[in-house]
Design a protein around this motif. Sequence first.
Motif, short mmCIF file in Angstrom:
data_model
loop_
_atom_site.label_atom_id
_atom_site.label_comp_id
_atom_site.label_asym_id
_atom_site.label_seq_id
_atom_site.Cartn_x
_atom_site.Cartn_y
_atom_site.Cartn_z
N VAL A 53 1.01 -1.24 0.22
CA VAL A 53 -0.06 0.26 -0.21
C VAL A 53 0.84 1.82 0.03
CG1 VAL A 53 -1.34 1.05 1.09
CG2 VAL A 53 -1.28 -1.03 0.79
N TYR A 54 1.67 1.39 0.67
CA TYR A 54 2.91 2.78 1.24
C TYR A 54 3.50 2.34 -0.31
CZ TYR A 54 7.03 4.66 1.79
OH TYR A 54 8.48 6.10 2.11
N ALA A 55 3.51 1.68 -1.22
CA ALA A 55 4.83 1.98 -2.21
C ALA A 55 3.80 2.30 -3.63
CB ALA A 55 4.72 0.34 -3.10
N LEU A 56 2.70 1.55 -3.29
CA LEU A 56 1.59 2.25 -4.47
C LEU A 56 1.23 3.65 -4.13
CD1 LEU A 56 -0.79 0.93 -6.75
CD2 LEU A 56 -2.35 1.69 -4.68
N GLY A 57 1.05 3.92 -2.74
CA GLY A 57 0.71 5.39 -2.34
C GLY A 57 1.90 6.60 -3.14
N LYS A 58 3.30 5.65 -2.25
CA LYS A 58 4.65 6.60 -3.16
C LYS A 58 4.67 6.37 -4.64
CE LYS A 58 9.82 6.28 -2.69
NZ LYS A 58 11.25 5.20 -2.35
N LEU A 59 3.92 5.03 -5.46
CA LEU A 59 4.30 5.37 -6.88
C LEU A 59 2.95 6.66 -7.39
CD1 LEU A 59 5.62 4.38 -9.44
CD2 LEU A 59 3.69 2.24 -9.31
N SER A 60 2.21 6.67 -6.53
CA SER A 60 0.98 7.67 -7.74
C SER A 60 1.52 9.10 -6.93
CB SER A 60 -0.53 7.59 -6.72
OG SER A 60 -1.31 8.41 -6.69
N SER A 61 2.23 9.22 -5.69
CA SER A 61 2.84 11.04 -5.59
C SER A 61 4.54 11.10 -6.80
CB SER A 61 3.45 11.05 -4.30
OG SER A 61 2.20 10.56 -3.38
N LEU A 62 4.94 9.88 -6.86
CA LEU A 62 5.50 10.72 -7.65
C LEU A 62 5.02 10.75 -9.17
CD1 LEU A 62 9.35 10.22 -8.82
CD2 LEU A 62 8.66 8.13 -9.35
N ILE A 63 4.06 10.31 -9.56
CA ILE A 63 3.81 10.95 -11.01
C ILE A 63 3.34 12.45 -11.39
CG2 ILE A 63 2.07 9.53 -13.00
CD1 ILE A 63 1.72 7.13 -11.40
N ALA A 64 2.40 12.46 -9.99
CA ALA A 64 1.66 13.67 -9.45
C ALA A 64 3.01 14.78 -9.69
CB ALA A 64 1.28 13.55 -7.98
N ASN A 65 4.00 14.48 -8.69
CA ASN A 65 5.19 15.78 -9.34
C ASN A 65 5.52 15.66 -10.75
OD1 ASN A 65 7.05 16.96 -7.40
ND2 ASN A 65 8.82 15.57 -8.01
N ALA A 66 6.07 14.41 -11.12
CA ALA A 66 6.51 14.74 -12.49
C ALA A 66 5.22 15.30 -12.86
CB ALA A 66 6.13 13.12 -12.93
N ALA A 67 3.74 15.54 -12.56
CA ALA A 67 3.23 16.05 -13.38
C ALA A 67 3.06 18.60 -12.96
CB ALA A 67 1.52 15.68 -14.02
N THR A 68 2.90 17.97 -11.61
CA THR A 68 3.25 19.32 -10.89
C THR A 68 4.60 19.73 -11.45
OG1 THR A 68 4.13 18.89 -9.30
CG2 THR A 68 1.27 18.65 -9.38
N SER A 69 5.78 19.17 -11.37
CA SER A 69 6.99 19.74 -11.85
C SER A 69 7.13 19.92 -12.94
CB SER A 69 8.12 18.94 -11.07
OG SER A 69 7.57 18.80 -9.30
N ALA A 70 6.15 19.58 -14.45
CA ALA A 70 6.81 19.97 -15.89
C ALA A 70 7.45 18.58 -15.80
CB ALA A 70 6.10 21.09 -16.26
N TYR A 71 7.83 18.39 -15.66
CA TYR A 71 8.99 17.29 -16.16
C TYR A 71 8.63 17.32 -17.82
CZ TYR A 71 9.99 14.31 -11.43
OH TYR A 71 10.98 14.94 -10.17
N GLN A 72 10.39 16.90 -17.77
CA GLN A 72 10.28 16.95 -19.27
C GLN A 72 11.53 15.64 -20.00
OE1 GLN A 72 12.64 20.62 -20.28
NE2 GLN A 72 10.50 21.64 -20.58
N GLN A 73 11.64 15.01 -21.06
CA GLN A 73 12.18 13.89 -21.48
C GLN A 73 13.88 13.56 -20.60
OE1 GLN A 73 14.45 13.59 -25.28
NE2 GLN A 73 12.29 12.14 -26.32
N LYS A 74 14.00 14.91 -20.74
CA LYS A 74 15.64 14.43 -20.21
C LYS A 74 15.67 14.26 -18.62
CE LYS A 74 15.74 19.60 -18.43
NZ LYS A 74 16.43 20.35 -18.57
N GLU A 75 14.30 13.78 -17.81
CA GLU A 75 14.63 13.82 -16.48
C GLU A 75 13.15 12.47 -16.29
OE1 GLU A 75 13.25 17.07 -14.26
OE2 GLU A 75 11.92 17.10 -16.35
N VAL A 76 13.24 10.91 -17.46
CA VAL A 76 13.09 9.64 -17.74
C VAL A 76 13.81 9.43 -16.79
CG1 VAL A 76 13.31 8.23 -19.61
CG2 VAL A 76 12.37 9.99 -20.10
N VAL A 77 15.28 9.47 -17.09
CA VAL A 77 16.00 8.45 -16.25
C VAL A 77 15.83 8.79 -14.85
CG1 VAL A 77 18.56 7.77 -15.40
CG2 VAL A 77 18.05 8.25 -17.69
N LYS A 78 16.14 9.84 -13.93
CA LYS A 78 15.25 10.69 -13.32
C LYS A 78 14.06 9.13 -12.12
CE LYS A 78 13.94 14.58 -11.74
NZ LYS A 78 14.07 16.07 -11.04
#
Length: 274
Positions: free
Chosen positions: A120-145
């Motif tokens: 459950v913790y991993a699921l929440g962490k994964l969801s937060s990671l995706i949300a952060n990528a959206a709000t931080s406007a990740y670009q292609q150069k951040e794929v590896v990160k």
Amino acid sequence: MNHRVALLSLLALLPGCVSMQAVKDYSSYSRSTVESVNPVAKDFYSSCLRANSYKPWKSYSKCASEQEASKAIMKVAEVLDAYGAALGALASDELVDYSADVAKLTAEVKKLKNFDDKKVYALGKLSSLIANAATSAYQQKEVVKFIQAGDDSVTTVSNGLADIVASNYSQAIKLELSAWEDGYKRAERAERNSKPIAWEAYSKAQWQTRADLESKRSAAQALAKGIRAIGETHAKLKQDAERITGKEVYASVRSYVDAIKPVIKEVQDAFSKK
């Protein structure tokens, strides 16, 4: 000529110019794999309802826990799908689009048996990671990160989802088959000799129903392996993240794609039957 080579090399290093076909393929087929979870999750609840038709009224079940589990399974699949969508967007140099109520999500998923606090913790962490990528406007150069940050969670969540599909759904079908067998035997005792012609048609239809259930169980087992391969292949992406456009990554993804294609077809065939 040397100037042209130098220019091409420079362009290849710029965001949006790097070919990430292997990452795009992984994104596409991991999403197709996860999409195949939905009919299985829905049938987890439907299987309980179908089993009622073979039982006496006193043994009738409202299937409330199965209905809750069905919804929770789809929530887990939803997050894995969102991760695949985000990864595909980044590989295509597009912005990630995602929003979710993590607290509500994890609360719903906690109802699932075999999905412990770590998952459950991993699921929440994964969801937060995706949300952060959206709000931080990740670009292609951040794929590896993005891949490196999500790897442990992707592996934990995909393994957890695979376990549920492999064990919980198989158990549901097992219970339905047991109810089917009891019902078939009762009908056989009452009707086989007294109504032989009608019995023949009834029996044929019932055995086809059983065959369809076995096909669903087999397809679900194959799908569970395919879901687990989402995490296994992602681990290889992380391992070779600094060479994400290299041959090793392409080979790993190609192996996953080749293995999952027939599984997706098997699930479609098994669960499209009425």
